[in-house]
Motif scaffolding. Structure first.
Motif: not given
Length: 74
Positions: A13-22
């Motif tokens: 259930g946890h959500v991770e915002e990936v730090e890398e932008s594409f």
């Protein structure tokens, strides 16, 4: 400048915002699919049926310099 950002939801259930932008949607989708495959493989190995788990998934948001727009979900 357009950038794409990935949010990944894990089975617990946890959500991770990936730090890398594409810089492209294709690169963000490829990264998300790779992460999805890794998480699914890990969950299959750890298959603990005593816990209710959600299906892992991800979404990609496009930032156009002012606003975020969801452009992809899987």
């Amino acid at each position: 400048m357009t950038a794409y950002y990935l949010s990944f939801s894990y089975p617990d259930g946890h959500v991770e915002e990936v730090e890398e932008s594409f810089s492209s949607l294709d690169a963000a989708v490829a990264y998300g699919k790779n992460l999805l495959n890794q998480v699914r493989a890990t969950e299959n190995i750890r298959n603990d049926s005593s816990e209710e788990k959600l299906e892992p998934h991800f979404e990609i948001k496009k930032f156009d310099g002012e606003n975020y727009h969801i452009v992809y979900r899987q």
